[in-house]
Design a protein around this motif. Structure first.
Motif, mmCIF file in Angstrom:
data_model
loop_
_atom_site.group_PDB
_atom_site.id
_atom_site.type_symbol
_atom_site.label_atom_id
_atom_site.label_comp_id
_atom_site.label_asym_id
_atom_site.label_seq_id
_atom_site.Cartn_x
_atom_site.Cartn_y
_atom_site.Cartn_z
ATOM 1 N N ALA A 119 0.713 -0.773 -0.097
ATOM 2 C CA ALA A 119 0.184 0.385 -0.473
ATOM 3 C C ALA A 119 0.693 1.156 0.105
ATOM 4 O O ALA A 119 0.249 2.275 -0.676
ATOM 5 C CB ALA A 119 -1.142 -0.191 0.917
ATOM 6 N N ALA A 120 1.971 1.213 0.589
ATOM 7 C CA ALA A 120 3.290 2.385 1.016
ATOM 8 C C ALA A 120 4.126 2.697 -0.972
ATOM 9 O O ALA A 120 3.635 3.594 -1.495
ATOM 10 C CB ALA A 120 3.680 2.173 1.800
ATOM 11 N N MET A 121 3.951 1.654 -0.867
ATOM 12 C CA MET A 121 4.363 1.717 -2.681
ATOM 13 C C MET A 121 3.747 1.964 -3.666
ATOM 14 O O MET A 121 3.990 2.107 -4.578
ATOM 15 C CB MET A 121 5.201 0.499 -3.089
ATOM 16 C CG MET A 121 6.452 0.038 -2.428
ATOM 17 S SD MET A 121 6.952 -2.171 -2.516
ATOM 18 C CE MET A 121 6.904 -1.336 -4.292
ATOM 19 N N SER A 122 2.712 2.220 -3.791
ATOM 20 C CA SER A 122 1.296 1.898 -4.121
ATOM 21 C C SER A 122 0.361 3.041 -4.513
ATOM 22 O O SER A 122 -0.314 3.308 -5.642
ATOM 23 C CB SER A 122 0.369 0.587 -4.705
ATOM 24 O OG SER A 122 -0.046 0.324 -3.718
ATOM 25 N N GLU B 184 7.947 8.023 -2.979
ATOM 26 C CA GLU B 184 9.408 7.281 -1.585
ATOM 27 C C GLU B 184 8.982 7.866 -0.592
ATOM 28 O O GLU B 184 9.617 7.015 0.502
ATOM 29 C CB GLU B 184 10.039 8.331 -2.795
ATOM 30 C CG GLU B 184 10.886 8.229 -3.992
ATOM 31 C CD GLU B 184 11.825 8.608 -4.447
ATOM 32 O OE1 GLU B 184 12.424 9.701 -3.955
ATOM 33 O OE2 GLU B 184 12.933 8.702 -5.839
ATOM 34 N N ASP B 185 8.166 9.136 -0.298
ATOM 35 C CA ASP B 185 7.177 9.719 0.787
ATOM 36 C C ASP B 185 7.190 8.689 1.496
ATOM 37 O O ASP B 185 7.546 8.265 3.229
ATOM 38 C CB ASP B 185 7.465 10.635 1.081
ATOM 39 C CG ASP B 185 7.793 12.560 0.185
ATOM 40 O OD1 ASP B 185 9.076 11.620 0.366
ATOM 41 O OD2 ASP B 185 6.968 12.715 -0.147
ATOM 42 N N SER B 186 6.019 7.814 1.027
ATOM 43 C CA SER B 186 5.113 7.348 1.560
ATOM 44 C C SER B 186 6.113 5.942 1.928
ATOM 45 O O SER B 186 5.864 5.430 3.202
ATOM 46 C CB SER B 186 3.968 6.349 1.104
ATOM 47 O OG SER B 186 3.949 5.737 0.025
ATOM 48 N N VAL B 187 7.012 5.381 1.336
ATOM 49 C CA VAL B 187 7.639 4.174 1.804
ATOM 50 C C VAL B 187 8.459 4.107 2.458
ATOM 51 O O VAL B 187 9.103 3.644 3.675
ATOM 52 C CB VAL B 187 8.606 3.867 0.211
ATOM 53 C CG1 VAL B 187 10.101 2.827 0.569
ATOM 54 C CG2 VAL B 187 7.361 2.989 -0.406
ATOM 55 N N ALA B 188 8.695 5.327 3.009
ATOM 56 C CA ALA B 188 10.595 5.670 3.869
ATOM 57 C C ALA B 188 9.361 5.559 5.196
ATOM 58 O O ALA B 188 10.259 5.787 6.612
ATOM 59 C CB ALA B 188 10.369 7.468 3.346
ATOM 60 N N LEU C 127 11.418 -2.851 0.528
ATOM 61 C CA LEU C 127 10.871 -1.569 0.296
ATOM 62 C C LEU C 127 11.955 -0.989 0.224
ATOM 63 O O LEU C 127 11.990 0.452 -1.097
ATOM 64 C CB LEU C 127 10.353 -0.956 1.606
ATOM 65 C CG LEU C 127 8.983 -1.592 1.768
ATOM 66 C CD1 LEU C 127 8.851 -1.223 2.883
ATOM 67 C CD2 LEU C 127 7.496 -1.107 1.220
ATOM 68 N N SER C 128 13.376 -0.783 0.212
ATOM 69 C CA SER C 128 14.404 0.332 -0.438
ATOM 70 C C SER C 128 14.590 -0.827 -1.469
ATOM 71 O O SER C 128 15.813 0.562 -2.116
ATOM 72 C CB SER C 128 15.315 -0.296 0.609
ATOM 73 O OG SER C 128 15.311 -0.323 2.045
ATOM 74 N N GLU C 129 13.907 -1.113 -1.858
ATOM 75 C CA GLU C 129 15.012 -1.755 -3.285
ATOM 76 C C GLU C 129 15.831 -1.901 -3.812
ATOM 77 O O GLU C 129 16.658 -1.399 -4.064
ATOM 78 C CB GLU C 129 14.292 -1.152 -4.481
ATOM 79 C CG GLU C 129 12.848 -1.056 -4.559
ATOM 80 C CD GLU C 129 12.311 -0.055 -5.608
ATOM 81 O OE1 GLU C 129 12.964 0.022 -6.201
ATOM 82 O OE2 GLU C 129 11.244 -0.047 -5.508
#
Length: 228
Positions: free
Chosen positions: A135-138, A181-185, A214-216
């Protein structure tokens, strides 16, 4: 050479990255950097791949369901909402069975809504945590049917979007847009806080795996030699 390659790998992936070691097909040491989030869940049914070994979807929308899709009613509204887009659809749920799976397969094979089902990674309650990672990624919303999100009335705002998805038989690679990027961070920060209070070594390893994903940041160190 070994220490130099390892140092290069460590510097490249950063503190959240992961380095794995595999047998190399040739002599020497090679570094392979992999982008995207790689999970050990592939196509939920062989027919989604048709005759290919993998299937690539460009700019797919994604539906995240923390539960099991069983009936036609569970997926009908979701698929109808997806027809309003010109994008393929990735459905990720804890499980998809029965009439729900057959309906999705029919929609895909007939080209009504090109879609693929990939089950959420992890086991038991951990599967929902993985869904929140995606969800954070998309930008998608994790839909939990048991707490007031009826599947019979799918809201298009629940969809998220991804840059690309490559689905194989036993694994999937998911690529996100830079916009998230912000939501993933923020999600990575939450997982790191959880890591501080985790007492189980197994759970710690799984949390580190999710942070790395998540950091890929993944590097494969391939080592080859003349003998085993």
């Amino acid at each position: 050479p070994v220490s130099k390659a390892l140092a290069e790998a460590c510097m490249s992936v950063g503190q959240n990255g992961t380095i794995t070691i595999e047998d190399g097909p040739s002599l020497g040491i090679d570094l392979e950097y992999r982008e995207g989030v790689i999970i050990d869940r592939g196509s939920h049914h062989p027919h989604f791949l048709k005759t290919d070994t993998e299937r690539t979807m460009e700019h797919p929308i994604i539906a995240l369901v923390s539960g099991t899709l069983r009936t036609l009613e569970d997926v009908q509204s979701l698929l109808e909402a997806a027809t309003g887009y010109n994008n393929p659809l990735l459905i990720m749920a804890e499980d998809v069975v029965g009439d729900a799976l057959q309906t999705i397969l029919a929609n895909d094979s007939q080209g009504v809504v090109p879609c693929v089902v990939v089950l959420a990674p992890g086991f038991h309650e951990k599967r929902r945590e993985w869904l929140y990672d995606f969800a954070a990624m998309s930008g998608a919303e994790v839909v939990i049917p048991t707490v007031g999100s009826p599947l019979s009335n799918w809201n298009p705002e629940w969809f998220g979007v991804l840059s690309r998805v490559v689905v194989a038989q036993k694994k999937s690679t998911i690529y996100r847009f830079p916009d998230f990027e912000d939501s993933v961070a923020e999600r990575i920060s939450e997982l790191k806080n959880e890591l501080d209070y985790c007492s189980s070594e197994y759970d710690k390893d799984k949390l580190k795996e999710r942070i790395s994903n998540l950091s890929e940041s993944l590097c494969v160190l391939r080592v080859g030699a003349a003998t085993e």
